[in-house]
Design an enzyme around this catalytic site. Structure first.
Site, short mmCIF file in Angstrom:
data_model
loop_
_atom_site.label_atom_id
_atom_site.label_comp_id
_atom_site.label_asym_id
_atom_site.label_seq_id
_atom_site.Cartn_x
_atom_site.Cartn_y
_atom_site.Cartn_z
CB SER A 181 -1.07 -0.10 1.00
OG SER A 181 -2.12 1.24 1.15
CG HIS A 182 0.12 3.77 3.72
ND1 HIS A 182 -0.89 2.47 3.42
CD2 HIS A 182 0.36 3.77 4.40
CE1 HIS A 182 -0.56 2.46 5.16
NE2 HIS A 182 0.26 3.05 5.23
CG ASP A 346 -2.24 4.20 -1.67
OD1 ASP A 346 -2.76 4.42 -3.46
OD2 ASP A 346 -2.04 3.23 -0.68
CG ASP A 348 -2.70 -0.25 -2.69
OD1 ASP A 348 -2.53 0.48 -2.47
OD2 ASP A 348 -3.40 -0.65 -2.05
CG ASP A 350 -5.84 1.11 -1.80
OD1 ASP A 350 -4.81 2.18 -1.23
OD2 ASP A 350 -5.61 0.06 -0.35
NE ARG A 351 -4.50 3.79 2.56
CZ ARG A 351 -4.02 4.13 3.73
NH1 ARG A 351 -4.05 5.30 4.12
NH2 ARG A 351 -3.96 2.26 4.40
CE LYS A 446 -7.85 1.30 1.53
NZ LYS A 446 -7.70 0.66 2.64
#
Length: 623
Positions: A181-182, A346, A348, A350-351, A446
């Site tokens: 992720s982030h 971010d 991947d 999703d943010r 998300k």
């Protein structure tokens, strides 16, 4: 021409197999006594080249009528319990012998056979370091366990929202997402893996708990004796009854976005000479989506995309779209001549972070404003949202929208999987988390680009009748109009990253002890306690219970202080403190959030004795 392509692809495939047999993965298999050989009848039988550009086209490579499955002996490895978003560790941990392979095999051991035998699964990731090597391991173990087909993004790239979209469109049984992720990427940083189910949602705790249990007893890994798959070209490789289809990373997701939004409306805004737009992909996965969507389809200028090339180490950056780590974008947006609208996503995809010129939109406000404007600005919601939901630490702004629109409302623990059940049951349309996650039931994750398109839709709708030279409705105008209608929920989050786990856990135990002894009506400085608890959630769909989801102090004026340990990092512990205060008085809405919240912030630090337990003088990130 066809025969030339066939000879090239044959030689290329055989060279990949030779390289694969000398890789550390195959070396570990060989060291276990497993012998690999090419059977006389295992030559490539046919190759068909196609000039079509669709995601299901390209070279079709056919191998043997059957593939050989080997059993690799292994032993349990400690520390493979998943957090709120899968298993995340440092790359060097995943590179340990059989570390990733054990977890993947434990996953297959945890699923009912009908969920994967002869089934289609999706595989993709954010482009970070180790993804390409990991993809080959996952493909071989999937084949070894009887999976029928793997759909994998070209170069192994698929954003997390795109994986969910592909699962749903192609009716796959699930999918693997390779991402931390982030969190930062590179040889010395983070890597992660998670599994999403057939509706595109993250696997529920009932499955992740089984995976962890099976990692403690695993004794063998089933591996197919097939070559590495060439992920650099769209096409299909067949090995007996198993196949790998390399698909375009963008097409399915783009098609979905075109169904959700009015692209003509957004194009009208982005093509205006008096509207400035910037998107910072942070050298992460949305770099693969930004140009095709914003530039090629919506008419944004090519130079409006910043850091648009996905890199394995994210350009030595930290791909977390907030005011600290997306500083390049923030600096541009806070110039006098800065763009009218800016956004970042971010690692991947999703943010998201949304900014106006010299104006930051908190994630809590963002989801509330999208929900309040969705029906009139976004075609997907023309009949209105079914329901709204937020994570417990997220501010109560969305609650007020749900109340005004007379919509069902849900407060859930942190973790997108908790929204999935509500969506599948038809109870939920729009939801969000204060941790820069916003989305809807178009998928089960998300979605950073979705949130950006939602905001562009709102601005395009508000400005569709504005002539050249007329003042445009700005991001700040939209937010302040919302505050005037619903009131402002001042909100801030303090992150203390990579604290020593022992001290962080002791702090949480200390705060829980205070909660156990607390009574309504007690005074905490100028605040009177309404209640304090350790948040627990009972899923209204399946009755499952999630406990110890964050310690809450809720005061009689609606103010809240929340303490949580985050489960999304790969090392140490991240302590998060959330502070919220509602203000209905319009004359006070322009006060800086840190000033408005200072009494509550001081109270939170005092009550928790954070400095004493963690040794931290100040937070790593303030949102």
């Amino acid at each position: 021409m066809t025969s030339t392509c066939a000879r090239f692809d044959t030689l290329f495939l055989l060279s990949r197999f030779t390289a694969a047999k000398s890789s550390p993965w195959f070396s570990s298999l060989l060291s276990s006594g497993i012998q690999f050989r090419t059977k006389p009848n295992s030559r490539l039988q046919s190759i068909v080249a196609s000039s079509s550009s669709s995601s299901s086209s390209g070279a079709i490579i056919t191998g043997t009528e059957s593939i050989e499955i080997k059993s690799l002996p292994t032993k349990p490895i400690e520390g493979q319990k998943t957090g709120t978003s899968g298993l995340r560790k440092k790359v060097k941990v995943f590179k340990q012998e059989n570390y990733l392979a054990n977890w993947i095999q434990a996953l297959f051991n945890s699923l009912p056979e009908e969920d994967y035998k002869k089934a289609t699964l999706v595989l993709g990731g954010d482009g970070r370091y180790f993804n390409k090597e990991a993809a080959q391991i996952i493909i071989k173990i999937a084949a070894g366990n009887g999976v029928g087909k793997i759909l994998v993004g070209k170069e192994g790239i698929l954003s997390t929202p795109a994986v969910s979209a592909v699962i749903r469109k192609r009716k796959a049984n699930g999918g693997f997402i390779m991402s931390a992720s982030h969190n930062p990427g590179g040889p010395d940083y983070d890597w992660g893996i998670k599994f999403n189910y057939s509706s595109g949602q993250p696997a529920p705790e009932s499955i992740t708990d089984k995976i962890y249990g099976n990692t403690l007893s695993i004794s063998e890994i089933k591996v197919a004796e097939i070559p590495d798959t060439d992920l650099s070209h769209v096409g299909v490789a067949k090995y007996g009854s198993f196949s790998v289809e390399v698909i375009d990373a963008v097409s399915d997701y783009l098609e979905l976005m075109e169904d959700v939004f009015d692209f003509d409306l957004i194009r009208g805004l982005l093509s205006r000479s008096d509207f400035g737009f910037m998107f910072d992909a942070m050298h992460a996965v949305t770099g693969a989506y930004a140009k095709p969507i914003f530039v090629d389809n919506l008419g944004a200028k090519p130079d409006s995309i910043s850091n648009g090339v996905p890199l394995e180490d994210f350009g030595h950056g930290h791909p977390d779209p907030n005011l600290t780590y997306a500083k390049d974008l923030v600096d541009v947006m806070y110039r006098d001549d800065g763009p009218d609208f800016g956004a970042a996503s971010d690692g991947d995809g999703d943010r998201n972070m949304v900014l106006g010129n010299k104006f930051f939109v908190t994630p809590s406000d963002s989801v509330a404003i999208i929900a309040a404007n969705a029906q009139e600005a976004i075609p997907y919601f023309r009949d209105g949202p079914k329901g709204l939901a937020r994570s417990m630490p997220t501010s109560g702004a969305l609650d007020r929208v749900a109340h005004k629109l007379k919509l069902p409302f849900f407060e859930v623990p942190t973790g997108w999987k908790f929204f999935g059940n509500l969506m599948d049951a038809g109870k939920l349309s729009i939801c969000g988390e204060e941790s820069f996650g916003t989305g809807s039931d178009h998928i089960r994750e998300k979605d950073g680009i979705w949130a950006v398109l939602a905001w562009l839709s709102i601005l395009a709708h508000r400005n569709k009748d504005k002539k050249a030279g007329e003042k445009l409705v700005s991001v700040a105008d939209v937010v302040k109009e919302y505050w005037a209608t619903y009131g402002r929920n001042f909100f801030s989050r303090y992150d203390y990253e990579e604290c020593e786990s022992e001290g962080a856990n002791k702090m949480m135990d200390y705060v829980r002890d205070i909660v156990s002894k607390s009574k309504a009506g007690e005074s905490y400085g100028d605040y009177v306690l309404e209640f304090a608890d350790d948040f627990s959630y009972t899923d209204p769909v399946d009755g499952s219970v999630a406990s110890k989801q964050g310690v809450r102090f809720v005061f009689t004026d609606g103010s809240r202080i929340i303490f949580r340990l985050s489960g999304t990092g790969s090392a140490g512990a991240t302590v998060r403190i959330y502070i919220e205060q509602f203000e209905p008085d319009v004359s006070k809405h322009d006060v800086d959030a840190q000033i408005a919240l200072k009494p509550l912030i001081d109270l939170a630090l005092s009550v928790s004795k954070l400095k004493d337990f963690t040794g931290r003088e100040k937070p790593t990130v303030i949102t």
